[in-house]
Write an enzyme that holds these catalytic residues in place. Structure first.
Site, short mmCIF file in Angstrom:
data_model
loop_
_atom_site.label_atom_id
_atom_site.label_comp_id
_atom_site.label_asym_id
_atom_site.label_seq_id
_atom_site.Cartn_x
_atom_site.Cartn_y
_atom_site.Cartn_z
N ASP A 23 40.09 -64.41 -8.01
CA ASP A 23 40.49 -62.80 -8.60
C ASP A 23 41.42 -62.18 -7.38
O ASP A 23 40.79 -62.58 -5.95
CB ASP A 23 39.42 -62.28 -8.68
N ASN A 25 44.75 -61.68 -7.43
CA ASN A 25 46.25 -61.91 -7.28
C ASN A 25 47.20 -60.65 -7.36
O ASN A 25 48.16 -60.66 -6.53
CB ASN A 25 46.73 -62.72 -8.46
N ARG A 27 46.49 -57.40 -6.86
CA ARG A 27 46.56 -56.59 -5.80
C ARG A 27 47.11 -57.37 -4.57
O ARG A 27 47.86 -56.48 -3.71
CB ARG A 27 44.98 -56.30 -5.49
N HIS A 40 49.95 -64.21 -9.09
CA HIS A 40 49.70 -65.43 -9.84
C HIS A 40 50.28 -66.66 -9.37
O HIS A 40 49.53 -67.59 -9.35
CB HIS A 40 49.92 -65.16 -11.34
N ASN A 71 41.34 -61.65 -20.54
CA ASN A 71 42.39 -61.52 -20.01
C ASN A 71 43.72 -61.51 -21.15
O ASN A 71 44.88 -60.94 -20.82
CB ASN A 71 42.74 -62.73 -19.23
C1 IPE Z 1 38.16 -62.48 -13.91
O1 IPE Z 1 38.84 -61.61 -13.28
C2 IPE Z 1 38.70 -63.62 -14.63
C3 IPE Z 1 39.44 -64.28 -13.97
C4 IPE Z 1 39.66 -64.40 -12.56
C5 IPE Z 1 40.23 -65.38 -14.49
P1 IPE Z 1 39.25 -60.18 -14.01
O2 IPE Z 1 40.21 -59.59 -12.97
O3 IPE Z 1 39.66 -60.29 -15.44
O4 IPE Z 1 37.69 -59.43 -14.10
P2 IPE Z 1 37.44 -57.94 -14.11
O5 IPE Z 1 38.60 -57.42 -15.17
O6 IPE Z 1 37.87 -57.34 -12.73
O7 IPE Z 1 36.17 -57.80 -14.24
C1 IPE Z 2 43.13 -63.02 -11.15
O1 IPE Z 2 43.89 -61.83 -10.34
C2 IPE Z 2 44.00 -63.69 -11.97
C3 IPE Z 2 43.56 -63.58 -13.27
C4 IPE Z 2 42.46 -62.91 -13.94
C5 IPE Z 2 44.40 -64.33 -14.58
P1 IPE Z 2 43.90 -60.56 -10.94
O2 IPE Z 2 45.19 -60.69 -11.73
O3 IPE Z 2 42.68 -60.05 -11.68
O4 IPE Z 2 44.30 -59.83 -9.90
P2 IPE Z 2 43.76 -58.18 -9.52
O5 IPE Z 2 42.28 -58.37 -9.75
O6 IPE Z 2 44.47 -57.42 -10.61
O7 IPE Z 2 44.18 -57.84 -8.15
MG MG Z 3 41.04 -59.05 -11.38
#
Ligand code: IPE
Ligand code: IPE
Ligand code: MG
Length: 243
Positions: A23, A25, A27, A40, A71
Site C-alpha cells: 500500500d 503507491n 501517495r 504502481h 480495487n
Molecule cells: C489494500 O489497499 C489492497 C491492496 C494493497 C491490494 P487499499 O488501498 O485498497 O486499502 P484501503 O482502501 O485503504 O483499505
Molecule cells: C496500493 O497502493 C496498490 C493497490 C491497491 C492496487 P494504493 O494505490 O492503494 O496507494 P494509496 O493508498 O492510494 O497511496
Molecule cells: Mg491504498
C-alpha cells in the site's frame, strides 16, 4: 544498504512466511507530482527487489496483496494500468523464475481476470511445479471473505457429491483456501500508514504478528524489511497459552 545474507543463521528466527499489503503507491506518486499509475510502476519494481531479498535471507514464502476484490471500484484508467503492469510482471517472471528458482502462485478469483492474465497465471503455475524452494504468492482479485465463501462452496459441493465425509475440521477447511498446503503467515507487514487489514488473509492471519509503518510501499526497501523482521523477533508469540 543492508548486507546481503545468503543463508539463515541458526537461531536467527527469520519468519518462515511473510505477508505484505503493498500500500501507498498512489501517495508516493502524488508526493512527486506524478500520476498515481507511476506509483504502481515503482511498486511493482520494488516487489522484485523485496522478493529476491526474502529468498536470500531464508524466508520460505512471501505473500503480497497486489489487487483486491474491492480495487475494481477505482477509475478505469488506473485499473487498466495495474492490469497492464501485472501482465508485464508475469511475462517477465515466466522468463526468469526458473533461473532464479522462484516459485510463483496466484491467490484470488482468477475467473474474474482477463483471458490473457489467466493464461499467464496458468504458465507460472506449470513452471513452478518443476522445482522446489522459495515461493512468492501474489494476491490478485483477492478478498479474504471471497476466499472463505469460495472455499465453503467447494466444500459443500464435495460433501453433496460424497467426496468428503465426517465433521469438517479447521485443517480440512484450510485445504479449500487458495493458500492450501502453505503455512500461515508469521509476520504481516502493512506499509503506507493505514492500520487495517483491508480484507487480506482473514483466515490465515489468526496468529500473525502485525507490523505497520508509515513508509510507502515503493520506499519500503530491504533496510525497512530488516526493521520489520527485528520487531518480529522481539515479539512473544503465545497462541493463547502462557510462557
Ligand atoms: C489494500 O489497499 C489492497 C491492496 C494493497 C491490494 P487499499 O488501498 O485498497 O486499502 P484501503 O482502501 O485503504 O483499505
Ligand atoms: C496500493 O497502493 C496498490 C493497490 C491497491 C492496487 P494504493 O494505490 O492503494 O496507494 P494509496 O493508498 O492510494 O497511496
Ligand atoms: Mg491504498
Amino acid at each position: 544498504m543492508a548486507a546481503e545474507k545468503n543463508i539463515r543463521q541458526p537461531g536467527e528466527n527469520i519468519p518462515r512466511h511473510i505477508a505484505i499489503i503493498l500500500d501507498g503507491n498512489g501517495r508516493w506518486a502524488k508526493r512527486r507530482g506524478l500520476p498515481r499509475t507511476a506509483g504502481h510502476a515503482a511498486g511493482s519494481e520494488n516487489f522484485r527487489k523485496i522478493a529476491t531479498y526474502c529468498k536470500n535471507i531464508g524466508v520460505d514464502y512471501l505473500t503480497v496483496y497486489a489487487f483486491s476484490t474491492e480495487n475494481w471500484k477505482r477509475p478505469e484508467d488506473e485499473v487498466k494500468t495495474i492490469m497492464r503492469l501485472l501482465r508485464r510482471y508475469l511475462n517477465e517472471a515466466i522468463d526468469t523464475m526458473e533461473r532464479d528458482q522462484i516459485r510463483m502462485k496466484i491467490f484470488g478469483d482468477v475467473q474474474g481476470l482477463s483471458p490473457e492474465l489467466r493464461e499467464l497465471v496458468k504458465k507460472t503455475d506449470e513452471i513452478s511445479q518443476r522445482y522446489q524452494g522459495f515461493q512468492a504468492n501474489i494476491c490478485l482479485n483477492y478478498g479474504g471473505r471471497d476466499e472463505i465463501v469460495h472455499a465453503a462452496r467447494h466444500y459443500a459441493e464435495d460433501y453433496a457429491a460424497g467426496r468428503t465425509e465426517g465433521e469438517l475440521t479447521e485443517a480440512q477447511f484450510g485445504g479449500y483456501l487458495y493458500s492450501a498446503g502453505i503455512p500461515d503467515p508469521d509476520l504481516l507487514i502493512r506499509p503506507g500508514g493505514e492500520q487495517r487489514i483491508s480484507n487480506f488473509l482473514l483466515w490465515q492471519c489468526a496468529y500473525a504478528e502485525f507490523y505497520f509503518t508509515d513508509v510507502l510501499w515503493p520506499d519500503f526497501n530491504t533496510d525497512e524489511l530488516d526493521k520489520a523482521i527485528a520487531a518480529f523477533q522481539k515479539r512473544d508469540r503465545r497462541y493463547g497459552g502462557v510462557k
